[in-house]
Design an enzyme around this catalytic site. Structure first.
Site, short mmCIF file in Angstrom:
data_model
loop_
_atom_site.label_atom_id
_atom_site.label_comp_id
_atom_site.label_asym_id
_atom_site.label_seq_id
_atom_site.Cartn_x
_atom_site.Cartn_y
_atom_site.Cartn_z
CB THR A 44 37.31 36.43 -3.25
OG1 THR A 44 36.22 35.60 -2.81
CG2 THR A 44 37.31 37.72 -2.49
CG PHE B 247 39.04 40.86 0.25
CD1 PHE B 247 39.07 42.24 0.39
CD2 PHE B 247 40.23 40.15 0.42
CE1 PHE B 247 40.25 42.90 0.68
CE2 PHE B 247 41.41 40.81 0.71
CZ PHE B 247 41.42 42.19 0.84
CB THR C 205 31.39 29.36 -4.44
OG1 THR C 205 31.54 29.82 -3.10
CG2 THR C 205 31.43 30.54 -5.39
CG LEU D 19 19.71 28.61 -10.40
CD1 LEU D 19 19.43 27.53 -9.35
CD2 LEU D 19 19.02 28.25 -11.71
CE1 TYR E 79 42.38 25.68 -0.37
CE2 TYR E 79 43.94 26.91 -1.69
CZ TYR E 79 42.73 26.83 -1.03
OH TYR E 79 41.89 27.90 -1.04
#
Ligand SMILES: Cc1cc2nc3c(=O)[nH]c(=O)nc-3n(C[C@H](O)[C@H](O)[C@H](O)COP(=O)(O)OP(=O)(O)OC[C@H]3O[C@@H](n4cnc5c(N)ncnc54)[C@H](O)[C@@H]3O)c2cc1C
Length: 536
Positions: free
Chosen positions: A35, A103, A112, A176, A395
């Site tokens: 996603t 998801f 992330t 990594l 956003y």
């Protein structure tokens, strides 16, 4: 796209895959829910290694729960909704609710540095993760007391024992190793949950209110508070109109969701004639905790709303506002079928530059849209989703009407690029929670990474993964040689066959991203099967 997709089911299978990758010079790409919106999973191009995507979907179990210490260890491939359900069956929650919860996975959140809607109460992913296990070329890395497999002692809790492994892995974006599981904090499900909504007369009033909320003691802040600007508020009204006029499918569903908010808005307009419907902004909130805590939070925030000249719209409108977030992802694809190309982007923006940033992003996007000769006007709307003492997460939704455009995606990318550059120029971050991937790597230089800092990060990458098994090349860990590899492949006349093929293991010396294998997929497939008994 990758050449091969692998589905490990256990940590040992992941480790044997990494061993295999070293022997056969495969490039491994960890895959969670897919996603990300940063091109983080775009496979390296131009290299001649087989790219094997390691899909974590079969590693979705809760391994243990220690309610007394409020901890649980969960396999990294668990999807958000699954985890929510598994914990809820035990009366627990992790509190992480990203808009992509249907998801995205625990491993993806960690890789992330994700953030969810209820950050004010439960924190960002870095606050929720206590420890990680990560399968690397050096073996399985973890940190904690010996006997890590005993649930009661398994977690690496607060300690002053040097650097923490989890901080290496948070934000590692697949560069990594493969996160196989994590120890997370878990909380009893809240006794009380209440939604709320309000309308405020202007964006300035809304932002001042958010600033005031950020200064409240944490226990008095709503678990989630979001402010949508006037464009997004009006989008809700349009969707509602679509529903009334019989629009079907997604439009009807979205319209139904927006209806109470819109009706409340209309009542407010009527009650206060003279206040401008093209300036009003909307607030949605979720209060969580014990009954007393929720009562205190609500009372405090309602007072702030009144001081800001706003009016309350009730719990139903708040619920709709909260849930509309999940619908927006679907609206994007729906809009595409009407030639509207749109996507969101986000950043952390300091309070001190917030007004300027919002204004200058809008100005740059509008000017660039005109420069490239795109039709009509761009749609640009913003939403404040997280508040911190030092700033907010904004956003933006950006869309353009692209019917007949020769390359709509290129136009969109250009608009998005200028918008992001503007944010960073004014002290905002490259990303608040979506990560860097490949889409935003070019902005990192502008965001204060000194050459020494970059080199340190490259050292970490080379130290942990000297032969670049994890060659996905995201963010700052994408080392130059990857790019050369791309260039080599794209330069006319320089075919892959002409690129030097290194001996196995030679990658240790030449570092990162150099083509190393014969590119023959079939033997690799067979080898994968034989070595690890994996389904391919
Ligand atoms: C509609 C929509 C809404 C969204 N809302 C939010 C939001 O509210 N908050 C937010 O933070 N993000 C949000 N996102 C972005 C995205 O959901 C997050 O970045 C999420 O954390 C990615 O998780 P994933 O499991 O899908 O990872 P993927 O997309 O599969 O992978 C992302 C990166 O993580 C790496 N990775 C994945 N799993 C592992 C693992 N086990 N070990 C090592 N590396 C791994 C991959 O290699 C890749 O580099 C949204 C995206 C969409 C499309």
């Amino acid at each position: 796209v990758p050449d091969v997709v692998l589905y490990p089911q256990t940590q040992d299978e992941v480790l044997s895959l990494i061993e295999l990758a070293q022997q056969e010079t495969l490039c491994l790409v960890p895959f969670g829910g897919g996603t990300n919106v940063s091109l983080a999973l775009q496979c390296p191009r131009g290299g001649r290694r087989v790219v094997a995507c390691v899909d974590m979907r079969r590693m979705g179990r809760v391994l243990w729960v220690n309610e007394e210490d409020g901890l649980a260890e969960v396999q990294a491939g668990v999807v958000g909704r699954q985890l929510q359900r598994q914990l809820a069956r035990r009366g627990l929650t992790m509190g992480h609710e990203p808009d992509s919860i249907e998801f995205s996975t625990l491993g993806g959140w960690i890789a992330t540095r994700a953030s969810g809607m209820k950050r004010s109460k439960y924190g960002n992913i870095e606050d929720m993760v206590v420890g990680v296990r990560v399968a690397t070329v050096q073996g399985l890395a973890w940190q904690g007391p010996v006997g890590m497999d005993t649930p009661m002692t398994a977690a690496h809790r607060r300690a002053s024992q040097g650097l923490e492994l989890k901080h290496l892995v948070l934000g590692s974006e697949g560069n990594l190793g493969i996160i196989t599981s994590a120890v997370i904090r878990v909380w009893p499900l809240p006794a009380c949950q209440e939604y709320g909504a309000a309308l405020l007369p202007s964006l300035d009033a809304g932002l001042s209110l958010m600033r005031a909320v950020s200064r409240l003691p944490p226990s008095l802040r709503p678990a989630s508070i979001r402010l949508v600007d006037n464009a997004q508020f009006r989008l809700g009204r349009v969707l509602h109109q679509g529903q009334r006029e019989g629009g079907g499918g997604v439009l009807a569903a979205a319209g139904a969701l927006a209806k109470p908010l819109v009706e409340a808005g209309q009542r407010w307009y009527l009650a206060r004639q003279g206040l401008q419907k093209d300036r009003v902004v909307g607030l949605s909130m979720l209060f969580e905790g014990s009954r007393d805590e929720v009562g205190l939070q609500r009372t405090r925030v309602v007072r702030l709303i009144e001081e800001a000249g706003g009016v309350q719209c009730g719990a139903q409108a708040g619920k709709v506002g909260y849930e509309l977030t999940f619908g927006i992802a679907y609206i994007r694809d729906f809009a595409l079928s009407y030639h509207v190309v749109g996507e969101s982007f986000e950043a952390f923006v300091p309070w001190s530059t917030l007004h300027d940033t919002l204004a200058s992003v809008a100005a740059r996007v509008t000017a660039t849209h005109a420069d490239v000769g795109a039709q009509g006007r761009p749609f640009l709307s913003s939403r404040v989703t997280q508040v911190y003492e030092e700033g907010v997460c904004v956003y933006w939704y950006l869309a353009l009407y692209a019917r007949g455009a020769a390359d709509p995606c290129a136009v969109f990318r250009r608009l998005e690029r200028v918008a992001r550059e503007e944010v960073v120029k004014r002290g905002g971050s490259v990303s608040h929670h979506h990560g860097v991937g490949k889409a935003k790597a070019h902005l990192l230089k502008q965001h204060g990474l000194s050459p020494a800092a970059v080199e340190l990060m490259h050292c970490v990458k080379r130290g942990m993964d000297p032969t670049n098994v994890f060659g996905i090349g995201n963010g700052v860990m994408a080392i130059e040689d990857d790019a050369q590899d791309d260039k080599t492949a794209s330069e006319a006349g320089k075919s892959r066959a002409k690129a030097p093929v290194a001996e196995k293991g030679a990658g240790r010396d030449i570092g990162i991203g150099v083509s190393q294998c014969d590119g023959n997929v079939q033997p690799k497939l067979a080898a994968c099967k034989a070595a690890a008994g994996l389904e391919v």
